[in-house]
Design an enzyme around this catalytic site. Structure first.
Site, PDB file in Angstrom:
ATOM      1  CG  HIS A 161      38.053  42.168  33.411  1.00  0.00           C
ATOM      2  ND1 HIS A 161      37.748  41.535  34.407  1.00  0.00           N
ATOM      3  CD2 HIS A 161      39.101  41.308  32.710  1.00  0.00           C
ATOM      4  CE1 HIS A 161      38.441  40.534  34.826  1.00  0.00           C
ATOM      5  NE2 HIS A 161      39.287  40.328  33.617  1.00  0.00           N
ATOM      6  CB  CYS A 220      28.096  52.801  15.252  1.00  0.00           C
ATOM      7  SG  CYS A 220      29.725  53.748  15.136  1.00  0.00           S
ATOM      8  CB  SER A 262      37.157  34.772  44.760  1.00  0.00           C
ATOM      9  OG  SER A 262      36.684  34.866  43.407  1.00  0.00           O
ATOM     10  N   GLY A 288      36.535  35.411  52.490  1.00  0.00           N
ATOM     11  CA  GLY A 288      36.252  34.190  51.909  1.00  0.00           C
ATOM     12  C   GLY A 288      37.207  33.672  51.249  1.00  0.00           C
TER      13      GLY A 288
END
Length: 314
Positions: A161, A220, A262, A288
């Site tokens: 990511h 920019c 998860s 979990g």
């Protein structure tokens, strides 16, 4: 234990000063780690056997590995962002379309950056780096954008990511270090000050709309375009070339270990499906339930930084 998360950011004599009202101690770091049962010696032995038998191990990490470094996540029970607040992460489309949303995002990120960028790897990051050096870890895929694997020395790494430590121009594609942008923020906002209430994942904090209103956002330097952290926001998609690259690494591996995820988002879950199609054994270390518990041959509900250093990768 009650903790205050106020963070004051102000300009004084030309210098920006962050005054956190909490200390980055073991106690405060633990606030973002969900409760887990004591280590089960038999489960530790099972994971040791899984790692020993692996010759080309692919590891996929998620936010759960970084909570022990003091970075909150989204989904952890009782301590994740979704459990603590009604706030939700920024959406890619909103960021691209709306100047006020970009202003709010960058103001929050500007205040949170000194704290976020100072986080350090925990024993789980260091363990995986050691596994790589010893030839056990074939490839590491992380969903995290905090650069903690890089800080720990991991090199056979794909940041699925992206990374918050880089900034991207949406128009010309120019990349700059996030620290350079922090200096530009300071120049543009010499008298601006803010007090944050609460930490959020991915490097930002909570600010009021009134505080955000006067914050100036640079463009920019190459083309005047809009700037965005080089990460995949919610609602955006991972670069197809990167997806293909990870699929190839999964197919080349002989086993897959999930650490601190998860697997709720499809961008990571699809690689579990590829592993299953290729009949790779899958182990999951996460406090979990996960989306792929039924596909795993081993599931452990323990702290990543407590368990991984116990495993001998040789």
């Amino acid at each position: 234990m009650k903790m205050s998360f106020g963070l004051t950011f102000r300009s004084a004599k030309g210098r920006w000063i962050a005054n956190p009202s909490w200390q980055c101690s073991k106690a405060s770091i633990g606030l973002f780690v969900p409760a887990s049962p004591p280590l089960d010696p038999e489960k530790v032995k099972e994971l040791q056997r899984f790692i020993t038998l692996s010759k080309r191990l692919l590891v996929m990490t998620g936010a759960g590995i970084s909570t022990e470094s003091g970075i909150p996540d989204y989904r952890s029970e009782k301590v994740g962002l979704y459990a603590r607040t009604d706030r939700r992460p920024i959406q890619h489309g909103d960021f691209v379309r709306s100047a006020p949303i970009r202003q709010r995002y960058w103001a929050r990120n500007f205040v949170g950056w000194p704290q976020f960028s100072s986080h350090q790897p925990n024993p789980a990051h260091w363990a995986l780096s050691t596994w790589e050096k010893l030839g056990k870890l074939y490839w590491l895929v992380t969903q995290n954008v905090d650069a903690l694997h890089t800080k720990a020395g991991s090199r056979r790494l794909t940041e699925l990511h992206g990374c918050m430590h880089r900034v991207l121009c949406l128009d010309c594609g120019e990349q700059t270090p996030r620290g350079v942008l922090q200096e530009r923020f300071q120049v543009l906002n010499p008298t601006w000050s803010a007090e944050a209430y609460g930490l959020a994942p991915d490097g930002d904090v909570f600010l009021s709309e009134e505080q955000v209103r006067s914050f100036q956002v640079p463009s920019c330097v190459q083309c005047g375009g809009h700037l965005k952290p080089d990460v995949v926001f919610f609602g955006d998609t991972v670069n197809p070339d990167k997806v293909d690259f990870v699929h190839k690494r999964v197919k080349e591996a002989d086993s897959l270990l999930v650490v601190g995820s998860s697997l709720q988002v499809y961008s990571s879950y699809r690689f579990i499906l590829t592993a299953r199609e290729n009949k790779l054994p899958i182990a999951i270390l996460n406090i979990g339930p996960t989306r792929s518990d039924d596909l795993a041959c081993l599931k452990l509900n323990s702290r990543c930084g407590e368990l991984l250093p116990l495993i001998d990768p040789r």
